[in-house]
Design a protein around this motif. Structure first.
Motif, PDB file in Angstrom:
ATOM      1  N   LYS A  67       0.834  -1.203   0.000  1.00 32.18           N
ATOM      2  CA  LYS A  67       0.000   0.000   0.000  1.00 32.18           C
ATOM      3  C   LYS A  67       0.866   1.250   0.000  1.00 32.18           C
ATOM      4  O   LYS A  67       0.606   2.203  -0.728  1.00 32.18           O
ATOM      5  CB  LYS A  67      -0.935   0.000   1.202  1.00 32.18           C
ATOM      6  N   LEU A  68       1.913   1.258   0.832  1.00 29.57           N
ATOM      7  CA  LEU A  68       2.805   2.421   0.890  1.00 29.57           C
ATOM      8  C   LEU A  68       3.546   2.593  -0.421  1.00 29.57           C
ATOM      9  O   LEU A  68       3.695   3.709  -0.923  1.00 29.57           O
ATOM     10  CB  LEU A  68       3.798   2.267   2.047  1.00 29.57           C
ATOM     11  N   THR A  69       4.029   1.487  -0.996  1.00 31.10           N
ATOM     12  CA  THR A  69       4.753   1.556  -2.263  1.00 31.10           C
ATOM     13  C   THR A  69       3.845   2.089  -3.360  1.00 31.10           C
ATOM     14  O   THR A  69       4.253   2.933  -4.151  1.00 31.10           O
ATOM     15  CB  THR A  69       5.289   0.162  -2.642  1.00 31.10           C
ATOM     16  N   LYS A  70       2.611   1.606  -3.417  1.00 26.02           N
ATOM     17  CA  LYS A  70       1.658   2.062  -4.432  1.00 26.02           C
ATOM     18  C   LYS A  70       1.371   3.552  -4.254  1.00 26.02           C
ATOM     19  O   LYS A  70       1.337   4.303  -5.229  1.00 26.02           O
ATOM     20  CB  LYS A  70       0.368   1.239  -4.309  1.00 26.02           C
ATOM     21  N   ALA A  71       1.194   3.989  -3.022  1.00 24.27           N
ATOM     22  CA  ALA A  71       0.927   5.402  -2.757  1.00 24.27           C
ATOM     23  C   ALA A  71       2.120   6.256  -3.157  1.00 24.27           C
ATOM     24  O   ALA A  71       1.954   7.324  -3.757  1.00 24.27           O
ATOM     25  CB  ALA A  71       0.587   5.612  -1.290  1.00 24.27           C
ATOM     26  N   LYS A  72       3.333   5.785  -2.838  1.00 22.52           N
ATOM     27  CA  LYS A  72       4.536   6.538  -3.206  1.00 22.52           C
ATOM     28  C   LYS A  72       4.679   6.613  -4.721  1.00 22.52           C
ATOM     29  O   LYS A  72       5.027   7.660  -5.266  1.00 22.52           O
ATOM     30  CB  LYS A  72       5.776   5.876  -2.609  1.00 22.52           C
ATOM     31  N   GLU A  73       4.416   5.491  -5.422  1.00 26.95           N
ATOM     32  CA  GLU A  73       4.516   5.495  -6.880  1.00 26.95           C
ATOM     33  C   GLU A  73       3.501   6.441  -7.494  1.00 26.95           C
ATOM     34  O   GLU A  73       3.816   7.176  -8.432  1.00 26.95           O
ATOM     35  CB  GLU A  73       4.323   4.083  -7.417  1.00 26.95           C
ATOM     36  N   ASP A  74       2.273   6.436  -6.991  1.00 27.33           N
ATOM     37  CA  ASP A  74       1.250   7.348  -7.496  1.00 27.33           C
ATOM     38  C   ASP A  74       1.658   8.801  -7.272  1.00 27.33           C
ATOM     39  O   ASP A  74       1.495   9.645  -8.161  1.00 27.33           O
ATOM     40  CB  ASP A  74      -0.100   7.086  -6.829  1.00 27.33           C
ATOM     41  N   TYR A  75       2.204   9.091  -6.113  1.00 26.55           N
ATOM     42  CA  TYR A  75       2.653  10.448  -5.805  1.00 26.55           C
ATOM     43  C   TYR A  75       3.796  10.856  -6.722  1.00 26.55           C
ATOM     44  O   TYR A  75       3.811  11.968  -7.269  1.00 26.55           O
ATOM     45  CB  TYR A  75       3.068  10.527  -4.331  1.00 26.55           C
ATOM     46  N   LYS A  76       4.768   9.936  -6.933  1.00 29.27           N
ATOM     47  CA  LYS A  76       5.891  10.233  -7.827  1.00 29.27           C
ATOM     48  C   LYS A  76       5.397  10.454  -9.251  1.00 29.27           C
ATOM     49  O   LYS A  76       5.853  11.372  -9.936  1.00 29.27           O
ATOM     50  CB  LYS A  76       6.911   9.091  -7.813  1.00 29.27           C
ATOM     51  N   ASP A  77       4.462   9.608  -9.701  1.00 35.28           N
ATOM     52  CA  ASP A  77       3.910   9.789 -11.040  1.00 35.28           C
ATOM     53  C   ASP A  77       3.231  11.137 -11.176  1.00 35.28           C
ATOM     54  O   ASP A  77       3.376  11.817 -12.198  1.00 35.28           O
ATOM     55  CB  ASP A  77       2.900   8.674 -11.359  1.00 35.28           C
ATOM     56  N   MET A  78       2.500  11.545 -10.154  1.00 32.57           N
ATOM     57  CA  MET A  78       1.817  12.831 -10.186  1.00 32.57           C
ATOM     58  C   MET A  78       2.834  13.976 -10.256  1.00 32.57           C
ATOM     59  O   MET A  78       2.670  14.926 -11.023  1.00 32.57           O
ATOM     60  CB  MET A  78       0.942  12.972  -8.943  1.00 32.57           C
ATOM     61  N   ILE A  79       3.920  13.852  -9.488  1.00 36.10           N
ATOM     62  CA  ILE A  79       4.964  14.887  -9.513  1.00 36.10           C
ATOM     63  C   ILE A  79       5.612  14.951 -10.894  1.00 36.10           C
ATOM     64  O   ILE A  79       5.817  16.029 -11.457  1.00 36.10           O
ATOM     65  CB  ILE A  79       6.010  14.623  -8.417  1.00 36.10           C
ATOM     66  N   TYR A  80       5.932  13.781 -11.479  1.00 35.26           N
ATOM     67  CA  TYR A  80       6.550  13.755 -12.801  1.00 35.26           C
ATOM     68  C   TYR A  80       5.629  14.345 -13.860  1.00 35.26           C
ATOM     69  O   TYR A  80       6.073  15.075 -14.750  1.00 35.26           O
ATOM     70  CB  TYR A  80       6.950  12.341 -13.196  1.00 35.26           C
ATOM     71  N   MET A  81       4.353  14.054 -13.777  1.00 35.42           N
ATOM     72  CA  MET A  81       3.408  14.598 -14.738  1.00 35.42           C
ATOM     73  C   MET A  81       3.333  16.126 -14.623  1.00 35.42           C
ATOM     74  O   MET A  81       3.285  16.825 -15.637  1.00 35.42           O
ATOM     75  CB  MET A  81       2.018  13.980 -14.537  1.00 35.42           C
ATOM     76  N   GLU A  82       3.339  16.625 -13.402  1.00 32.80           N
ATOM     77  CA  GLU A  82       3.332  18.080 -13.200  1.00 32.80           C
ATOM     78  C   GLU A  82       4.608  18.709 -13.764  1.00 32.80           C
ATOM     79  O   GLU A  82       4.563  19.760 -14.407  1.00 32.80           O
ATOM     80  CB  GLU A  82       3.183  18.415 -11.721  1.00 32.80           C
ATOM     81  N   LYS A  83       5.753  18.065 -13.511  1.00 35.58           N
ATOM     82  CA  LYS A  83       7.021  18.581 -14.042  1.00 35.58           C
ATOM     83  C   LYS A  83       7.009  18.593 -15.557  1.00 35.58           C
ATOM     84  O   LYS A  83       7.437  19.566 -16.189  1.00 35.58           O
ATOM     85  CB  LYS A  83       8.193  17.752 -13.535  1.00 35.58           C
ATOM     86  N   LEU A  84       6.524  17.504 -16.164  1.00 36.82           N
ATOM     87  CA  LEU A  84       6.452  17.443 -17.624  1.00 36.82           C
ATOM     88  C   LEU A  84       5.528  18.518 -18.182  1.00 36.82           C
ATOM     89  O   LEU A  84       5.833  19.139 -19.196  1.00 36.82           O
ATOM     90  CB  LEU A  84       5.978  16.061 -18.074  1.00 36.82           C
ATOM     91  N   LYS A  85       4.406  18.740 -17.510  1.00 39.17           N
ATOM     92  CA  LYS A  85       3.475  19.774 -17.967  1.00 39.17           C
ATOM     93  C   LYS A  85       4.122  21.155 -17.897  1.00 39.17           C
ATOM     94  O   LYS A  85       4.005  21.963 -18.818  1.00 39.17           O
ATOM     95  CB  LYS A  85       2.202  19.737 -17.117  1.00 39.17           C
ATOM     96  N   CYS A  86       4.847  21.430 -16.804  1.00 31.81           N
ATOM     97  CA  CYS A  86       5.540  22.711 -16.667  1.00 31.81           C
ATOM     98  C   CYS A  86       6.616  22.865 -17.744  1.00 31.81           C
ATOM     99  O   CYS A  86       6.761  23.934 -18.346  1.00 31.81           O
ATOM    100  CB  CYS A  86       6.165  22.838 -15.289  1.00 31.81           C
ATOM    101  N   LEU A  87       7.383  21.790 -17.970  1.00 31.57           N
ATOM    102  CA  LEU A  87       8.413  21.841 -19.011  1.00 31.57           C
ATOM    103  C   LEU A  87       7.793  22.086 -20.378  1.00 31.57           C
ATOM    104  O   LEU A  87       8.315  22.880 -21.178  1.00 31.57           O
ATOM    105  CB  LEU A  87       9.219  20.542 -19.026  1.00 31.57           C
ATOM    106  N   ASP A  88       6.681  21.415 -20.671  1.00 35.51           N
ATOM    107  CA  ASP A  88       6.011  21.593 -21.951  1.00 35.51           C
ATOM    108  C   ASP A  88       5.499  23.022 -22.102  1.00 35.51           C
ATOM    109  O   ASP A  88       5.662  23.645 -23.152  1.00 35.51           O
ATOM    110  CB  ASP A  88       4.866  20.596 -22.075  1.00 35.51           C
ATOM    111  N   ASP A  89       4.897  23.557 -21.050  1.00 39.91           N
ATOM    112  CA  ASP A  89       4.401  24.935 -21.096  1.00 39.91           C
ATOM    113  C   ASP A  89       5.547  25.928 -21.299  1.00 39.91           C
ATOM    114  O   ASP A  89       5.436  26.854 -22.111  1.00 39.91           O
ATOM    115  CB  ASP A  89       3.630  25.275 -19.823  1.00 39.91           C
ATOM    116  N   ASN A  90       6.659  25.725 -20.563  1.00 43.84           N
ATOM    117  CA  ASN A  90       7.807  26.617 -20.709  1.00 43.84           C
ATOM    118  C   ASN A  90       8.388  26.538 -22.115  1.00 43.84           C
ATOM    119  O   ASN A  90       8.733  27.557 -22.711  1.00 43.84           O
ATOM    120  CB  ASN A  90       8.893  26.273 -19.686  1.00 43.84           C
ATOM    121  N   HIS A  91       8.499  25.327 -22.646  1.00 44.88           N
ATOM    122  CA  HIS A  91       9.042  25.150 -23.995  1.00 44.88           C
ATOM    123  C   HIS A  91       8.133  25.813 -25.023  1.00 44.88           C
ATOM    124  O   HIS A  91       8.601  26.508 -25.932  1.00 44.88           O
ATOM    125  CB  HIS A  91       9.199  23.647 -24.294  1.00 44.88           C
ATOM    126  N   SER A  92       6.844  25.585 -24.892  1.00 42.92           N
ATOM    127  CA  SER A  92       5.900  26.188 -25.835  1.00 42.92           C
ATOM    128  C   SER A  92       5.938  27.707 -25.762  1.00 42.92           C
ATOM    129  O   SER A  92       5.902  28.384 -26.786  1.00 42.92           O
ATOM    130  CB  SER A  92       4.480  25.702 -25.532  1.00 42.92           C
TER     131      SER A  92
END
Length: 183
Positions: free
Chosen positions: A55-80
């Motif tokens: 349960k903890l591993t799944k929660a950590k992975e979901d949180y990390k995925d959410m952080i990575y998605m936010e970072k990618l979105k910010c990078l995409d917005d900055n690049h655009s």
């Protein structure tokens, strides 16, 4: 400790230097005895720990995925934003390309024979064999570059002829204009 609680005592001994008299007695000396109750507790602890860790591993992975998605979105917005990549800019670019290529004389595909070889190479290759298509990729790239250079050269020659023709017309018009003024 009370009589209801178990006491764990383990004693480990190194095997003797000299060989034992029989195989059965040596195996018994190297064993650890654990009660059934102890086995049940160990299994229960392992099950509880594994479930909690999952349960903890799944929660950590979901949180990390959410952080990575936010970072990618910010990078995409900055690049655009930095490079001005918007839908309007892309539409304007498409319109400019269409205007520039609308009067192209040749509409035949560039390097069609090598393109067919390249597609066949990719179709017949497995994931590990794709590297074998490298020579075909190089030949196709070189052919496209050569075709681009050839078209650029032809366009430059055509532009030079058009400029020469215009300058002759301008010169001819000046000559006649000067003739008319002098009379």
């Amino acid at each position: 400790m009370g009589s209801n609680q178990s006491v764990r005592a383990t004693h480990f001994q190194r095997p003797r230097e000299h060989p034992p008299a029989s195989k059965e007695s040596s195996e018994e000396e190297n064993r650890i005895s654990i009660s059934n109750k102890m086995v049940e507790r160990l299994v229960e602890d392992a099950t509880l720990t594994r479930g909690t860790n999952l349960k903890l591993t799944k929660a950590k992975e979901d949180y990390k995925d959410m952080i990575y998605m936010e970072k990618l979105k910010c990078l995409d917005d900055n690049h655009s934003e930095r490079f001005g990549i918007t839908v309007d800019n892309m539409n304007a670019l498409v319109n400019r390309v269409e205007v520039r290529t609308a009067n192209m004389v040749s509409v035949e595909p560039v390097c069609a024979d090598i393109k067919k070889k390249l597609i066949d190479c990719y179709d017949n290759a497995t994931n590990d064999d794709v590297i074998k298509c490298w020579d075909t990729i190089g030949a196709f790239s070189q052919c496209v570059r050569d075709a681009g250079v050839r078209r650029l050269y032809e366009r430059s020659e055509r532009d030079a002829r058009d400029n020469a023709r215009r300058s002759r017309h301008v010169q001819h018009a000046r000559h006649h204009a000067l003739k008319d003024i002098s009379q």
